[in-house]
Design a protein around this motif. Structure first.
Motif, PDB file in Angstrom:
ATOM      1  N   PHE A   1      -6.975 -31.470   5.132  1.00 16.31           N
ATOM      2  CA  PHE A   1      -7.072 -32.663   4.285  1.00 16.31           C
ATOM      3  C   PHE A   1      -7.898 -32.363   3.030  1.00 16.31           C
ATOM      4  N   ALA A   2      -9.062 -31.755   3.208  1.00 12.35           N
ATOM      5  CA  ALA A   2      -9.954 -31.471   2.086  1.00 12.35           C
ATOM      6  C   ALA A   2      -9.316 -30.475   1.114  1.00 12.35           C
ATOM      7  N   ARG A   3      -8.632 -29.476   1.644  1.00 16.51           N
ATOM      8  CA  ARG A   3      -7.943 -28.520   0.764  1.00 16.51           C
ATOM      9  C   ARG A   3      -6.866 -29.220  -0.069  1.00 16.51           C
ATOM     10  N   ARG A   4      -6.103 -30.098   0.550  1.00 21.34           N
ATOM     11  CA  ARG A   4      -5.070 -30.848  -0.189  1.00 21.34           C
ATOM     12  C   ARG A   4      -5.723 -31.739  -1.245  1.00 21.34           C
ATOM     13  N   ALA A   5      -6.830 -32.391  -0.886  1.00 25.44           N
ATOM     14  CA  ALA A   5      -7.529 -33.257  -1.842  1.00 25.44           C
ATOM     15  C   ALA A   5      -8.091 -32.438  -3.008  1.00 25.44           C
ATOM     16  N   MET A   6      -8.603 -31.240  -2.730  1.00 20.38           N
ATOM     17  CA  MET A   6      -9.111 -30.379  -3.801  1.00 20.38           C
ATOM     18  C   MET A   6      -7.990 -30.005  -4.767  1.00 20.38           C
ATOM     19  N   ALA A   7      -6.859 -29.597  -4.235  1.00 21.10           N
ATOM     20  CA  ALA A   7      -5.726 -29.217  -5.092  1.00 21.10           C
ATOM     21  C   ALA A   7      -5.283 -30.404  -5.943  1.00 21.10           C
ATOM     22  N   MET A   8      -5.231 -31.571  -5.329  1.00 18.14           N
ATOM     23  CA  MET A   8      -4.833 -32.765  -6.065  1.00 18.14           C
ATOM     24  C   MET A   8      -5.853 -33.101  -7.148  1.00 18.14           C
ATOM     25  N   ALA A   9      -7.133 -32.961  -6.851  1.00 17.98           N
ATOM     26  CA  ALA A   9      -8.181 -33.265  -7.831  1.00 17.98           C
ATOM     27  C   ALA A   9      -8.137 -32.297  -9.011  1.00 17.98           C
ATOM     28  N   ILE A  10      -7.836 -31.043  -8.756  1.00 17.21           N
ATOM     29  CA  ILE A  10      -7.700 -30.079  -9.850  1.00 17.21           C
ATOM     30  C   ILE A  10      -6.520 -30.470 -10.733  1.00 17.21           C
TER      31      ILE A  10
ATOM     32  N   VAL B   1     -12.489 -41.429 -18.786  1.00 13.12           N
ATOM     33  CA  VAL B   1     -11.538 -41.334 -17.680  1.00 13.12           C
ATOM     34  C   VAL B   1     -12.385 -41.404 -16.420  1.00 13.12           C
ATOM     35  N   PHE B   2     -12.144 -42.421 -15.605  1.00 13.30           N
ATOM     36  CA  PHE B   2     -12.933 -42.640 -14.385  1.00 13.30           C
ATOM     37  C   PHE B   2     -12.176 -42.128 -13.172  1.00 13.30           C
ATOM     38  N   PHE B   3     -12.860 -41.300 -12.383  1.00 13.98           N
ATOM     39  CA  PHE B   3     -12.280 -40.700 -11.195  1.00 13.98           C
ATOM     40  C   PHE B   3     -12.864 -41.353  -9.947  1.00 13.98           C
ATOM     41  N   ASP B   4     -11.986 -41.850  -9.090  1.00 21.75           N
ATOM     42  CA  ASP B   4     -12.389 -42.372  -7.787  1.00 21.75           C
ATOM     43  C   ASP B   4     -12.549 -41.149  -6.885  1.00 21.75           C
ATOM     44  N   ARG B   5     -13.778 -40.727  -6.724  1.00 17.07           N
ATOM     45  CA  ARG B   5     -14.112 -39.460  -6.078  1.00 17.07           C
ATOM     46  C   ARG B   5     -13.506 -38.331  -6.899  1.00 17.07           C
ATOM     47  N   GLY B   6     -13.191 -37.222  -6.284  1.00 17.41           N
ATOM     48  CA  GLY B   6     -12.618 -36.116  -7.036  1.00 17.41           C
ATOM     49  C   GLY B   6     -12.904 -34.789  -6.378  1.00 17.41           C
ATOM     50  N   LEU B   7     -12.917 -33.754  -7.191  1.00 20.15           N
ATOM     51  CA  LEU B   7     -12.990 -32.380  -6.717  1.00 20.15           C
ATOM     52  C   LEU B   7     -14.267 -32.093  -5.930  1.00 20.15           C
ATOM     53  N   ILE B   8     -15.390 -32.560  -6.397  1.00 22.06           N
ATOM     54  CA  ILE B   8     -16.657 -32.247  -5.726  1.00 22.06           C
ATOM     55  C   ILE B   8     -16.720 -32.903  -4.349  1.00 22.06           C
ATOM     56  N   ASP B   9     -16.256 -34.142  -4.253  1.00 22.90           N
ATOM     57  CA  ASP B   9     -16.234 -34.808  -2.948  1.00 22.90           C
ATOM     58  C   ASP B   9     -15.356 -34.044  -1.955  1.00 22.90           C
ATOM     59  N   ALA B  10     -14.192 -33.600  -2.431  1.00 21.80           N
ATOM     60  CA  ALA B  10     -13.275 -32.865  -1.551  1.00 21.80           C
ATOM     61  C   ALA B  10     -13.872 -31.521  -1.141  1.00 21.80           C
ATOM     62  N   ALA B  11     -14.496 -30.826  -2.088  1.00 23.06           N
ATOM     63  CA  ALA B  11     -15.128 -29.541  -1.765  1.00 23.06           C
ATOM     64  C   ALA B  11     -16.294 -29.728  -0.800  1.00 23.06           C
ATOM     65  N   ALA B  12     -17.047 -30.807  -0.976  1.00 20.55           N
ATOM     66  CA  ALA B  12     -18.153 -31.096  -0.049  1.00 20.55           C
ATOM     67  C   ALA B  12     -17.615 -31.354   1.355  1.00 20.55           C
TER      68      ALA B  12
END
Length: 176
Positions: free
Chosen positions: A57-66, A79-90
């Protein structure tokens, strides 16, 4: 990108409601990668769900955030991000111990100010996509309270006020 602003924090703390208000006011908003991954996995019968396979799940979220960041570069203004790359990497680092955050210290930057929604038990609700309890949400929030400053971000805790006031608070903080 200095115009990329992350709204993160406690699950169920009002992030999505705040972002809907900012969108209503005409700002660009990027929906939470995690919710979109869950939706796609449900539609395809996949297992990259946080309650089944958190690492996938986190890997998919990271790819999507990138990808979200790449698509948002064209925009001007906030541009406001609802969570994002750092949350997914964490989440990935928490699930696997992989040093997923190390690469983000100097790449894929957002605005130095990150807005965090604190735990707010009075509005917290489980739903089909948010299956964890409030204690788990608070534990994630506490990890993020450590993660963002460790990467050089200034965290600003959002007040527990009505959404219009929250939006005004964010915009006022960004204007300074």
């Amino acid at each position: 990108m200095d115009n990329f602003v992350v709204v993160s924090g406690c699950s169920g703390g009002g992030k999505s409601t705040l972002l809907m208000e900012l969108a209503r006011r005409g700002y660009a908003v990027v929906d939470e990668p995690g919710r979109r991954v869950i939706d796609a996995e449900r539609k395809s019968g996949g297992t990259a769900l946080p309650w089944v396979d958190l690492a996938a799940f986190a890997r998919r979220a990271m790819a999507m955030a990138i990808d979200d960041r790449a698509q948002s570069i064209k925009g001007e203004g906030w541009v406001f991000f609802d969570r994002g790359l750092i949350d997914a990497a964490a989440a990935l680092q928490h699930a696997t111990g992989e040093p997923a955050l190390d690469a983000l210290a100097h790449s894929h930057r957002y605005n130095r100010r990150v807005f965090l929604t604190p735990p707010w038990p009075e509005i917290y609700r489980k739903d089909a996509d948010r299956q964890h309890d409030l204690d788990s949400a608070v534990a994630e929030y506490e990890r993020l309270l450590d993660v963002y400053p460790s990467l050089g971000y200034d965290t600003i805790i959002l007040p527990k006020v009505p959404v219009g006031q929250r939006a005004a608070f964010v915009l006022d903080m960004l204007a300074t």
